[in-house]
Design a protein around this motif. Structure first.
Motif, PDB file in Angstrom:
ATOM      1  N   GLN A  41      33.478 -12.570 -28.158  1.00  0.00           N
ATOM      2  CA  GLN A  41      32.378 -11.601 -28.203  1.00  0.00           C
ATOM      3  C   GLN A  41      32.532 -10.664 -29.405  1.00  0.00           C
ATOM      4  O   GLN A  41      31.554 -10.356 -30.109  1.00  0.00           O
ATOM      5  CB  GLN A  41      32.348 -10.788 -26.905  1.00  0.00           C
ATOM      6  CG  GLN A  41      31.778 -11.553 -25.719  1.00  0.00           C
ATOM      7  CD  GLN A  41      31.641 -10.667 -24.490  1.00  0.00           C
ATOM      8  OE1 GLN A  41      32.346  -9.666 -24.342  1.00  0.00           O
ATOM      9  NE2 GLN A  41      30.715 -11.019 -23.609  1.00  0.00           N
ATOM     10  N   ASP A  42      33.749 -10.223 -29.658  1.00  0.00           N
ATOM     11  CA  ASP A  42      33.985  -9.331 -30.800  1.00  0.00           C
ATOM     12  C   ASP A  42      33.651 -10.029 -32.112  1.00  0.00           C
ATOM     13  O   ASP A  42      32.976  -9.456 -32.996  1.00  0.00           O
ATOM     14  CB  ASP A  42      35.447  -8.882 -30.782  1.00  0.00           C
ATOM     15  CG  ASP A  42      35.768  -7.966 -31.940  1.00  0.00           C
ATOM     16  OD1 ASP A  42      35.253  -6.838 -31.969  1.00  0.00           O
ATOM     17  OD2 ASP A  42      36.546  -8.400 -32.830  1.00  0.00           O
ATOM     18  N   ALA A  43      34.115 -11.288 -32.259  1.00  0.00           N
ATOM     19  CA  ALA A  43      33.832 -12.023 -33.497  1.00  0.00           C
ATOM     20  C   ALA A  43      32.336 -12.268 -33.655  1.00  0.00           C
ATOM     21  O   ALA A  43      31.791 -12.234 -34.777  1.00  0.00           O
ATOM     22  CB  ALA A  43      34.596 -13.349 -33.488  1.00  0.00           C
ATOM     23  N   LEU A  44      31.636 -12.523 -32.520  1.00  0.00           N
ATOM     24  CA  LEU A  44      30.196 -12.786 -32.580  1.00  0.00           C
ATOM     25  C   LEU A  44      29.434 -11.547 -33.076  1.00  0.00           C
ATOM     26  O   LEU A  44      28.561 -11.645 -33.954  1.00  0.00           O
ATOM     27  CB  LEU A  44      29.698 -13.212 -31.196  1.00  0.00           C
ATOM     28  CG  LEU A  44      28.191 -13.476 -31.081  1.00  0.00           C
ATOM     29  CD1 LEU A  44      27.785 -14.648 -31.972  1.00  0.00           C
ATOM     30  CD2 LEU A  44      27.806 -13.746 -29.631  1.00  0.00           C
ATOM     31  N   TRP A  45      29.755 -10.366 -32.533  1.00  0.00           N
ATOM     32  CA  TRP A  45      29.018  -9.165 -32.932  1.00  0.00           C
ATOM     33  C   TRP A  45      29.370  -8.757 -34.361  1.00  0.00           C
ATOM     34  O   TRP A  45      28.516  -8.238 -35.094  1.00  0.00           O
ATOM     35  CB  TRP A  45      29.296  -8.015 -31.968  1.00  0.00           C
ATOM     36  CG  TRP A  45      28.814  -8.310 -30.563  1.00  0.00           C
ATOM     37  CD1 TRP A  45      29.515  -8.250 -29.427  1.00  0.00           C
ATOM     38  CD2 TRP A  45      27.497  -8.700 -30.208  1.00  0.00           C
ATOM     39  NE1 TRP A  45      28.745  -8.591 -28.346  1.00  0.00           N
ATOM     40  CE2 TRP A  45      27.462  -8.878 -28.810  1.00  0.00           C
ATOM     41  CE3 TRP A  45      26.300  -8.939 -30.926  1.00  0.00           C
ATOM     42  CZ2 TRP A  45      26.327  -9.264 -28.117  1.00  0.00           C
ATOM     43  CZ3 TRP A  45      25.172  -9.319 -30.217  1.00  0.00           C
ATOM     44  CH2 TRP A  45      25.202  -9.492 -28.825  1.00  0.00           C
ATOM     45  N   ARG A  46      30.585  -8.994 -34.785  1.00  0.00           N
ATOM     46  CA  ARG A  46      30.935  -8.720 -36.183  1.00  0.00           C
ATOM     47  C   ARG A  46      30.165  -9.653 -37.118  1.00  0.00           C
ATOM     48  O   ARG A  46      29.707  -9.254 -38.197  1.00  0.00           O
ATOM     49  CB  ARG A  46      32.438  -8.884 -36.391  1.00  0.00           C
ATOM     50  CG  ARG A  46      33.251  -7.756 -35.746  1.00  0.00           C
ATOM     51  CD  ARG A  46      34.734  -8.072 -35.738  1.00  0.00           C
ATOM     52  NE  ARG A  46      35.228  -8.281 -37.101  1.00  0.00           N
ATOM     53  CZ  ARG A  46      36.448  -8.727 -37.393  1.00  0.00           C
ATOM     54  NH1 ARG A  46      37.277  -9.054 -36.385  1.00  0.00           N
ATOM     55  NH2 ARG A  46      36.829  -8.876 -38.644  1.00  0.00           N
ATOM     56  N   LEU A  47      30.039 -10.923 -36.696  1.00  0.00           N
ATOM     57  CA  LEU A  47      29.273 -11.870 -37.502  1.00  0.00           C
ATOM     58  C   LEU A  47      27.798 -11.466 -37.544  1.00  0.00           C
ATOM     59  O   LEU A  47      27.141 -11.563 -38.601  1.00  0.00           O
ATOM     60  CB  LEU A  47      29.425 -13.277 -36.908  1.00  0.00           C
ATOM     61  CG  LEU A  47      28.714 -14.418 -37.643  1.00  0.00           C
ATOM     62  CD1 LEU A  47      29.193 -14.509 -39.098  1.00  0.00           C
ATOM     63  CD2 LEU A  47      28.945 -15.740 -36.922  1.00  0.00           C
ATOM     64  N   GLN A  48      27.290 -10.968 -36.418  1.00  0.00           N
ATOM     65  CA  GLN A  48      25.897 -10.522 -36.377  1.00  0.00           C
ATOM     66  C   GLN A  48      25.694  -9.331 -37.317  1.00  0.00           C
ATOM     67  O   GLN A  48      24.661  -9.224 -37.996  1.00  0.00           O
ATOM     68  CB  GLN A  48      25.526 -10.138 -34.936  1.00  0.00           C
ATOM     69  CG  GLN A  48      24.084  -9.698 -34.755  1.00  0.00           C
ATOM     70  CD  GLN A  48      23.080 -10.816 -35.009  1.00  0.00           C
ATOM     71  OE1 GLN A  48      23.445 -11.992 -35.040  1.00  0.00           O
ATOM     72  NE2 GLN A  48      21.822 -10.454 -35.241  1.00  0.00           N
ATOM     73  N   ALA A  49      26.697  -8.454 -37.373  1.00  0.00           N
ATOM     74  CA  ALA A  49      26.595  -7.297 -38.278  1.00  0.00           C
ATOM     75  C   ALA A  49      26.562  -7.749 -39.726  1.00  0.00           C
ATOM     76  O   ALA A  49      25.844  -7.180 -40.567  1.00  0.00           O
ATOM     77  CB  ALA A  49      27.776  -6.357 -38.038  1.00  0.00           C
ATOM     78  N   VAL A  50      27.339  -8.777 -40.069  1.00  0.00           N
ATOM     79  CA  VAL A  50      27.330  -9.290 -41.440  1.00  0.00           C
ATOM     80  C   VAL A  50      25.949  -9.827 -41.785  1.00  0.00           C
ATOM     81  O   VAL A  50      25.428  -9.619 -42.895  1.00  0.00           O
ATOM     82  CB  VAL A  50      28.401 -10.388 -41.600  1.00  0.00           C
ATOM     83  CG1 VAL A  50      28.243 -11.107 -42.937  1.00  0.00           C
ATOM     84  CG2 VAL A  50      29.786  -9.782 -41.491  1.00  0.00           C
TER      85      VAL A  50
END
Length: 489
Positions: A41-50
């Protein structure tokens, strides 16, 4: 019982350990899966922010950062798949991988050079699609997280319940073990006391039997170990005393048997020597009463010579029986020894109209033995057969082989006489036992001893068709056994 209690406690402890280990493994897997779900989940939201910040950055920088986050998400997803142990977890992990594949393809299109994406979608529609695809990935991640939290809670509750149950079981073992042990000890002690009483009764009976022969022994009440030990010692002493007396009685019996044998031997010698001496004595007395004092005539001399020869035969038989000659073993063909014995007896057989029929093999029959002593046995058997048929008849001699270990040859001598009386047959090989009116009764005893010294046997039986049959069995020479195809029985 103590052993059973120890075994039961050990088994219970083992199962408790195994269950705790199993629950610990399940909980470890659940915690690992939960951790990986949070990380995804953390990696997904960081990717979404990028993706959201991509328009304000250089395209190359956004692509590199997005690729690193994609790889991080893939690693956490792979770790989550490896820690899944239920079908529900594996289904959710599969959904995450499928949705993430669609999301990854979309963001890679978003990060293409400027202008190309604008040709595909409008900016608002593009942003809406990115958010929708990200939520599609986040939803199974959340489901995986909730599923593992639920499984973790269930495992914790189950472990607590099982721990309480096994605690009660161990407590029951601790309480019941000593009680059961005491009860079993009482039962065993009671059984031992009963057994001691029974053994004591048996020992009393044995002591009573011994007392009947050896005197009285005081026996008090039974039932205790010291009394049992005392009774056993009494019986042991009495048995030792009885064995001593039995041994003394055996020695006395053997001495009596030897004296009886000597007496029988003396009686036999006296009988065999008295008759010829009586004949000679009568001749001498008759001559002494003659006034003319004339000497013996020819007939008297023949009687004296015959009786003297009879005494010599008796004395020689006694010497042969008491001091047997030394055995001189020679490897020889027993057919030659048989033929010499036949030649010696042939004249006597013709005088009594006895026909001798032989059955001899064509091949050599090689034995290791003393030819002269074997010859003596054969002559004795043949003469006995001839004398058993005073009115004539047929005397058969045959040699057969016997397949066995060791291989042997059997020489049989059969006559057509009246046979051997049953009361004599059982003692036929004893000294001074004979069924003939004249004879020392030593010939067969000496023949049996010669057969034994050669490692063979000498047997006598009455034939069903009449007459007697003697069988002399001698071992064949081991080196020549294979080359002796003698007639088979």
């Amino acid at each position: 019982m103590s052993l059973l209690w120890v075994v039961g406690s050990s088994i219970t402890t083992y199962f408790i350990h195994q269950l705790h280990a199993s629950h610990a493994s399940v909980m470890t897997e659940n915690v690992a899966t939960t951790r990986e779900a949070w990380a995804m989940q953390d990696a997904l939201w960081r990717l979404q922010a990028v993706i959201v910040e991509a328009p304000g950055k250089e395209a190359r920088e956004s692509q590199i950062e997005a690729a690193e986050l994609e790889a991080l998400f893939e690693r956490h997803l792979l770790a989550a798949e490896q820690s899944c142990f239920t079908s529900q977890e594996r289904t959710v992990a599969k959904a995450i991988r499928e949705h993430f594949a669609v999301y990854r393809d979309h963001i890679r299109q978003r990060l293409q050079p400027p202008g190309l994406a604008d040709l595909l979608l409008t900016k608002a529609a593009e942003k809406e699609k990115t958010i929708r695809l990200a939520r599609a990935v986040a939803e199974p991640c959340r489901q995986l997280l909730e599923l593992n939290e639920r499984l973790l809670n269930e495992a914790t509750s189950r472990s607590a319940r099982l721990g309480g149950s096994f605690y009660l079981i161990r407590l029951a073992f601790l309480i019941a073990g000593p009680i059961i042990g005491v009860l079993c000890g009482l039962l065993i002690a009671r059984s031992m006391r009963r057994s001691i009483s029974q053994i004591s009764v048996t020992l009393k009976g044995a002591t009573g039997e011994l007392n009947h022969e050896l005197g009285s022994v005081e026996v008090r009440a039974a039932g205790e170990l010291p009394e049992l030990h005392r009774l056993a010692q009494v019986v042991t002493d009495r048995i030792r005393h009885v064995m001593t007396e039995l041994e003394e009685a055996r020695r006395q019996a053997m001495s009596a048997e030897r004296l009886a044998a000597v007496g029988e031997l003396a009686a036999g010698i006296a009988h065999e020597l008295r008759n010829p001496l009586t004949s000679i004595k009568l001749l001498v007395q008759t001559t002494a009463r003659q006034l003319t004092r004339h000497s013996f005539d020819d007939q008297d001399l023949q009687v004296a010579q015959r009786e003297i020869a009879r005494m010599e035969t008796t004395i020689q038989g006694l010497l042969d029986f008491a001091r047997p000659p030394r055995l001189r073993r020679v490897t020889h063909d027993v057919r030659n020894t048989v033929q010499r014995a036949l030649n010696l007896v042939e004249g006597r057989a013709k005088q009594q109209r006895v026909t001798i029929v032989t059955e001899l093999p064509d091949a050599p029959v090689v034995v290791d033995g003393d030819p002269e002593q074997i010859h003596q046995v054969l002559v004795n058997l043949l003469l006995n057969g001839v004398e058993a048929m005073p009115d004539g008849g047929r005397l058969q001699l045959a040699i057969h082989s016997h397949d066995g270990y060791p291989a042997s040859c059997r020489i049989t001598v059969s006559d057509e006489g009246s046979g051997i009386p049953p009361q004599t047959l059982v003692r036929i090989f004893e000294p001074f036992v004979t069924s003939k009116e004249s004879g020392t009764g030593l010939g067969l005893a000496i023949s049996r001893r010669i057969a034994d010294e050669h490692g063979g046997t000498l047997l006598a039986v009455n034939r069903e068709e009449g007459g007697a049959m003697f069988t002399l069995e001698l071992p064949l020479n081991a080196a020549d056994t294979a080359s002796c195809p003698v007639a088979r029985e």
